[in-house]
Write a protein that holds these residues in place. Sequence first.
Motif, mmCIF file in Angstrom:
data_model
loop_
_atom_site.group_PDB
_atom_site.id
_atom_site.type_symbol
_atom_site.label_atom_id
_atom_site.label_comp_id
_atom_site.label_asym_id
_atom_site.label_seq_id
_atom_site.Cartn_x
_atom_site.Cartn_y
_atom_site.Cartn_z
ATOM 1 N N GLU A 123 -4.166 -8.942 37.970
ATOM 2 C CA GLU A 123 -5.591 -9.099 37.680
ATOM 3 C C GLU A 123 -6.449 -8.736 38.889
ATOM 4 O OE1 GLU A 123 -6.050 -13.126 36.434
ATOM 5 O OE2 GLU A 123 -4.889 -12.879 34.584
ATOM 6 N N LYS A 124 -5.863 -8.809 40.088
ATOM 7 C CA LYS A 124 -6.620 -8.552 41.314
ATOM 8 C C LYS A 124 -6.100 -7.382 42.139
ATOM 9 C CE LYS A 124 -8.141 -13.334 42.028
ATOM 10 N NZ LYS A 124 -8.180 -14.476 42.987
ATOM 11 N N TYR A 125 -4.857 -6.933 41.864
ATOM 12 C CA TYR A 125 -4.241 -5.907 42.705
ATOM 13 C C TYR A 125 -3.525 -4.867 41.856
ATOM 14 C CZ TYR A 125 -4.968 -9.834 45.842
ATOM 15 O OH TYR A 125 -5.533 -10.883 46.510
ATOM 16 N N ASP A 126 -3.311 -3.699 42.458
ATOM 17 C CA ASP A 126 -2.506 -2.655 41.828
ATOM 18 C C ASP A 126 -1.142 -2.620 42.513
ATOM 19 O OD1 ASP A 126 -4.343 -1.730 39.939
ATOM 20 O OD2 ASP A 126 -5.319 -0.416 41.383
ATOM 21 N N PHE A 127 -0.145 -2.155 41.768
ATOM 22 C CA PHE A 127 1.222 -2.171 42.285
ATOM 23 C C PHE A 127 1.945 -0.844 42.059
ATOM 24 C CE2 PHE A 127 0.200 -6.609 41.441
ATOM 25 C CZ PHE A 127 0.668 -7.234 42.587
ATOM 26 N N SER A 128 2.767 -0.477 43.032
ATOM 27 C CA SER A 128 3.675 0.664 42.929
ATOM 28 C C SER A 128 5.063 0.149 43.297
ATOM 29 C CB SER A 128 3.266 1.788 43.892
ATOM 30 O OG SER A 128 1.974 2.262 43.606
ATOM 31 N N THR A 129 5.945 0.047 42.326
ATOM 32 C CA THR A 129 7.237 -0.590 42.571
ATOM 33 C C THR A 129 8.128 0.249 43.494
ATOM 34 O OG1 THR A 129 8.119 0.361 40.517
ATOM 35 C CG2 THR A 129 7.216 -1.868 40.402
ATOM 36 N N SER A 185 9.991 4.654 40.382
ATOM 37 C CA SER A 185 8.834 3.827 40.705
ATOM 38 C C SER A 185 7.828 3.872 39.553
ATOM 39 C CB SER A 185 8.163 4.316 41.988
ATOM 40 O OG SER A 185 6.981 3.585 42.259
ATOM 41 N N GLU A 186 7.134 2.747 39.335
ATOM 42 C CA GLU A 186 6.128 2.665 38.284
ATOM 43 C C GLU A 186 4.831 2.065 38.830
ATOM 44 O OE1 GLU A 186 7.889 1.479 34.188
ATOM 45 O OE2 GLU A 186 9.030 0.344 35.687
#
Length: 314
Positions: free
Chosen positions: A141-147, A304-305
């Motif tokens: 909800e507050k951050y973006d992610f790259s696995t 990665s997603e």
Amino acid sequence: MTLHSLSRRSLVALASACALSCAWTVASAAAAFDFSPEQKGRVRAEKDATAIQAIPKNFKFVKEGVFTVAIAPFAPPIATYASDAKTVVGFDPDYAQLIADALGLKLELLPIAWADWPLGLSSGKYDAVISNVGVTEQRKEKYDFSTYRLGLHGFYVRADSKITSIKEPKDIAGLKVITGSGTNQERILLEWNKQNIAAGLKPVEVVYFDDDAARLLGVVSGRADANFNPNAPQAYHAAKDGKIKLVGTVNAGWPLKSDVAITTRKGSGLADALTLATNGLIKSGKYTQALQRWSLLEEALPKSETNPPGLPKF
């Protein structure tokens, strides 16, 4: 189900024993792992034109030409201090360097306390956080992610244990298993135990220790059959001294998943470029080389997603 907790006196005694029998120093571990500040064996990568092109034109890095990354040096092999007590080394620093290389940027690592990363990232002190942060629906909800790494908990047993595999609930029936109180791994262990009891199997005896040294000694000394906690620190000890062995892993988000990811500000637009860079590193083999350097091949992601499903709110 029997829940067993050591008394404070027992825990202190156990920790003292561990200090004598299991103590290690950076120097003694150097044979298997490089904790020098020079990091001559660190894997490096070439620029990735596709990833660079994906960086939004209006994105402003904290410092021009620099990828500024926050990292918490909490434990080897993920991130710790080198023998000079100031340089941060481990897989996460190596991976941060690979991403910086792929983006054509210099790397600047900012050591932080892990609990401080949300405020620092939101306030723009750094471009990204690469510090064992798992993807959760609440964080999304507050951050973006790259696995970039599987979020794994591992079952480790004594090297000479007759236990060869722990993959599913029935495999822990009747065992004495160490875990951390109030943790996600405890949630998984207790749910597995609930299923076993419902199926008429023997209950697990859960043993709670507060630190990695006591957990390690608990398994090595035979006080418990297995330790079920985050995989990476246990993989480090298994590779370092060979006293324990891996017999199974479970994703931190079981029965779903919660993988580890680069964390960036929500809507900054940088996540897609970081995902492309990671997939380029996976394809080139550099990613695998970095994992292998720190004995973490079992945590390799096939791909990665950006913002995948994460651990739900409980």
